[in-house]
Motif scaffolding. Structure first.
Motif, PDB file in Angstrom:
ATOM      1  N   GLY A 274      32.395  45.082  29.065  1.00  0.00           N
ATOM      2  CA  GLY A 274      31.482  46.034  28.612  1.00  0.00           C
ATOM      3  C   GLY A 274      32.750  47.235  28.360  1.00  0.00           C
ATOM      4  N   PRO A 275      32.152  48.095  27.898  1.00  0.00           N
ATOM      5  CA  PRO A 275      32.349  50.084  28.125  1.00  0.00           C
ATOM      6  C   PRO A 275      32.796  49.657  28.807  1.00  0.00           C
ATOM      7  CG  PRO A 275      30.333  49.825  27.482  1.00  0.00           C
ATOM      8  CD  PRO A 275      30.361  48.535  27.981  1.00  0.00           C
ATOM      9  N   VAL A 276      34.040  50.973  29.523  1.00  0.00           N
ATOM     10  CA  VAL A 276      34.192  51.675  30.472  1.00  0.00           C
ATOM     11  C   VAL A 276      35.256  52.551  30.204  1.00  0.00           C
ATOM     12  CG1 VAL A 276      36.048  50.099  30.948  1.00  0.00           C
ATOM     13  CG2 VAL A 276      34.973  51.515  32.717  1.00  0.00           C
ATOM     14  N   GLN A 277      35.430  54.035  30.543  1.00  0.00           N
ATOM     15  CA  GLN A 277      36.127  54.821  31.089  1.00  0.00           C
ATOM     16  C   GLN A 277      37.646  54.195  31.449  1.00  0.00           C
ATOM     17  OE1 GLN A 277      36.011  57.919  29.369  1.00  0.00           O
ATOM     18  NE2 GLN A 277      33.885  57.660  28.959  1.00  0.00           N
ATOM     19  N   ALA A 278      38.711  54.942  30.257  1.00  0.00           N
ATOM     20  CA  ALA A 278      40.438  54.661  30.997  1.00  0.00           C
ATOM     21  C   ALA A 278      40.458  55.189  32.608  1.00  0.00           C
ATOM     22  CB  ALA A 278      41.019  55.841  30.446  1.00  0.00           C
ATOM     23  N   GLY A 279      40.960  54.716  33.323  1.00  0.00           N
ATOM     24  CA  GLY A 279      40.919  55.147  35.082  1.00  0.00           C
ATOM     25  C   GLY A 279      39.770  54.132  35.824  1.00  0.00           C
ATOM     26  N   GLY A 280      38.863  53.696  35.100  1.00  0.00           N
ATOM     27  CA  GLY A 280      37.886  52.948  35.905  1.00  0.00           C
ATOM     28  C   GLY A 280      38.490  51.567  36.288  1.00  0.00           C
ATOM     29  N   SER A 281      37.635  51.237  36.286  1.00  0.00           N
ATOM     30  CA  SER A 281      37.306  49.345  37.151  1.00  0.00           C
ATOM     31  C   SER A 281      36.495  48.494  36.380  1.00  0.00           C
ATOM     32  CB  SER A 281      37.064  49.117  38.722  1.00  0.00           C
ATOM     33  OG  SER A 281      39.010  50.563  39.285  1.00  0.00           O
ATOM     34  N   LEU A 282      36.721  47.117  36.736  1.00  0.00           N
ATOM     35  CA  LEU A 282      35.786  46.167  36.519  1.00  0.00           C
ATOM     36  C   LEU A 282      36.254  44.785  37.453  1.00  0.00           C
ATOM     37  CD1 LEU A 282      35.504  45.924  32.361  1.00  0.00           C
ATOM     38  CD2 LEU A 282      33.791  46.910  34.222  1.00  0.00           C
ATOM     39  N   ARG A 283      35.237  44.606  37.943  1.00  0.00           N
ATOM     40  CA  ARG A 283      35.331  42.974  38.734  1.00  0.00           C
ATOM     41  C   ARG A 283      34.898  41.993  36.835  1.00  0.00           C
ATOM     42  NH1 ARG A 283      32.189  40.449  43.240  1.00  0.00           N
ATOM     43  NH2 ARG A 283      30.507  40.158  41.890  1.00  0.00           N
ATOM     44  N   LEU A 284      34.648  40.755  36.393  1.00  0.00           N
ATOM     45  CA  LEU A 284      34.423  40.306  35.828  1.00  0.00           C
ATOM     46  C   LEU A 284      34.980  38.524  36.318  1.00  0.00           C
ATOM     47  CD1 LEU A 284      37.684  40.711  33.047  1.00  0.00           C
ATOM     48  CD2 LEU A 284      35.312  41.476  32.608  1.00  0.00           C
ATOM     49  N   SER A 285      33.447  37.845  36.291  1.00  0.00           N
ATOM     50  CA  SER A 285      33.238  36.640  36.959  1.00  0.00           C
ATOM     51  C   SER A 285      33.474  35.589  36.075  1.00  0.00           C
ATOM     52  CB  SER A 285      31.625  37.254  37.443  1.00  0.00           C
ATOM     53  OG  SER A 285      31.703  38.157  38.655  1.00  0.00           O
ATOM     54  N   CYS A 286      33.741  34.910  36.668  1.00  0.00           N
ATOM     55  CA  CYS A 286      33.530  33.017  35.916  1.00  0.00           C
ATOM     56  C   CYS A 286      33.297  32.616  36.430  1.00  0.00           C
ATOM     57  CB  CYS A 286      34.900  32.646  35.045  1.00  0.00           C
ATOM     58  SG  CYS A 286      34.842  31.406  34.448  1.00  0.00           S
ATOM     59  N   ALA A 287      31.846  32.131  35.822  1.00  0.00           N
ATOM     60  CA  ALA A 287      30.659  30.778  36.833  1.00  0.00           C
ATOM     61  C   ALA A 287      31.061  29.536  36.439  1.00  0.00           C
ATOM     62  CB  ALA A 287      29.590  31.819  36.588  1.00  0.00           C
ATOM     63  N   ALA A 288      31.410  28.853  36.975  1.00  0.00           N
ATOM     64  CA  ALA A 288      31.889  27.706  36.333  1.00  0.00           C
ATOM     65  C   ALA A 288      30.987  26.087  36.909  1.00  0.00           C
ATOM     66  CB  ALA A 288      33.447  27.194  37.065  1.00  0.00           C
ATOM     67  N   SER A 289      30.730  25.413  36.195  1.00  0.00           N
ATOM     68  CA  SER A 289      30.021  24.577  36.254  1.00  0.00           C
ATOM     69  C   SER A 289      30.964  23.195  36.326  1.00  0.00           C
ATOM     70  CB  SER A 289      28.709  24.374  35.647  1.00  0.00           C
ATOM     71  OG  SER A 289      28.410  25.585  35.046  1.00  0.00           O
ATOM     72  N   ILE A 290      31.401  22.638  37.524  1.00  0.00           N
ATOM     73  CA  ILE A 290      32.240  22.012  37.042  1.00  0.00           C
ATOM     74  C   ILE A 290      32.492  21.261  38.671  1.00  0.00           C
ATOM     75  CG2 ILE A 290      35.133  21.279  37.743  1.00  0.00           C
ATOM     76  CD1 ILE A 290      35.553  24.105  35.895  1.00  0.00           C
ATOM     77  N   ARG A 291      32.172  19.700  38.680  1.00  0.00           N
ATOM     78  CA  ARG A 291      32.476  19.171  39.586  1.00  0.00           C
ATOM     79  C   ARG A 291      33.489  19.015  40.590  1.00  0.00           C
ATOM     80  NH1 ARG A 291      31.167  12.183  38.934  1.00  0.00           N
ATOM     81  NH2 ARG A 291      29.238  13.431  38.355  1.00  0.00           N
ATOM     82  N   THR A 292      33.751  18.844  41.918  1.00  0.00           N
ATOM     83  CA  THR A 292      33.892  19.577  42.837  1.00  0.00           C
ATOM     84  C   THR A 292      35.025  20.631  42.347  1.00  0.00           C
ATOM     85  OG1 THR A 292      34.142  17.348  43.129  1.00  0.00           O
ATOM     86  CG2 THR A 292      36.319  18.695  44.079  1.00  0.00           C
ATOM     87  N   PHE A 293      35.304  21.722  42.603  1.00  0.00           N
ATOM     88  CA  PHE A 293      35.208  22.800  41.436  1.00  0.00           C
ATOM     89  C   PHE A 293      36.663  23.559  42.413  1.00  0.00           C
ATOM     90  CE2 PHE A 293      35.829  27.253  39.788  1.00  0.00           C
ATOM     91  CZ  PHE A 293      36.013  28.305  40.933  1.00  0.00           C
ATOM     92  N   SER A 294      36.380  22.894  43.930  1.00  0.00           N
ATOM     93  CA  SER A 294      37.954  23.364  44.899  1.00  0.00           C
ATOM     94  C   SER A 294      39.118  22.732  43.994  1.00  0.00           C
ATOM     95  CB  SER A 294      37.875  23.112  45.904  1.00  0.00           C
ATOM     96  OG  SER A 294      36.974  21.656  46.537  1.00  0.00           O
ATOM     97  N   ASN A 295      38.640  21.539  43.109  1.00  0.00           N
ATOM     98  CA  ASN A 295      40.140  21.089  42.925  1.00  0.00           C
ATOM     99  C   ASN A 295      40.558  21.585  41.624  1.00  0.00           C
ATOM    100  OD1 ASN A 295      39.634  19.211  44.973  1.00  0.00           O
ATOM    101  ND2 ASN A 295      38.924  17.523  43.180  1.00  0.00           N
ATOM    102  N   TYR A 296      39.982  22.193  40.992  1.00  0.00           N
ATOM    103  CA  TYR A 296      40.957  22.885  39.681  1.00  0.00           C
ATOM    104  C   TYR A 296      41.212  24.259  39.681  1.00  0.00           C
ATOM    105  CZ  TYR A 296      38.002  19.820  37.136  1.00  0.00           C
ATOM    106  OH  TYR A 296      37.091  18.478  36.714  1.00  0.00           O
ATOM    107  N   ALA A 297      42.787  24.238  39.728  1.00  0.00           N
ATOM    108  CA  ALA A 297      43.566  25.577  39.296  1.00  0.00           C
ATOM    109  C   ALA A 297      42.960  26.991  38.025  1.00  0.00           C
ATOM    110  CB  ALA A 297      44.267  25.407  38.878  1.00  0.00           C
TER     111      ALA A 297
END
Length: 130
Positions: free
Chosen positions: A10-33
């Motif tokens: 989204g929009p953010v001012q310079a100097g600010g922070s963000l946390r991007l998330s990526c939700a995965a639908s993957i069998r055995t997620f922990s097996n994936y880099a």
């Protein structure tokens, strides 16, 4: 069918922070880099960071310089990218990627190439204003 869905941009001012998330639908997620890339218009996708399946090892592009942190929660099948001190030049579409191949014995030069990653999300736009 593996699916990745990014959010948090989204929009953010310079100097600010963000946390991007990526939700995965993957069998055995922990097996994936997992990795994060970004792509400005009409340019190649740029590697930012990667994390091993267990989360024990992380890797960063040189330009990151401590402003980006990748992490994952294998209980939630989610990978995150925290970005601090955002700059206008961080304005891009940010993508997460997944691959079942191990990256622990590979050099960054190998897995920083987008073609090494099998699965991609649709991207989330980050716009930093000065």
């Amino acid at each position: 069918q593996e699916q990745l869905v990014e959010s948090g941009g989204g929009p953010v001012q310079a100097g600010g922070s963000l946390r991007l998330s990526c939700a995965a639908s993957i069998r055995t997620f922990s097996n994936y880099a997992m990795a994060w890339f970004r792509q400005p218009p009409e340019k190649e996708r740029q590697f930012i960071a990667a994390v091993t399946g267990s989360g024990s090892n992380t890797y960063y592009a040189d330009f990151v310089k401590g402003r980006f942190t990748i992490s994952r929660d294998n209980d939630r099948d989610t990978v995150y990218l925290h970005v601090n001190n955002l700059k206008p030049e961080d304005t891009d579409v940010y993508y997460c990627a997944a691959d079942p191949a191990s990256i622990e014995l590979r050099p960054i030069s190998w897995f920083s190439r987008p073609e090494r990653w099998d699965y991609w999300g649709q991207g989330t736009q980050v716009t930093v204003s000065s």
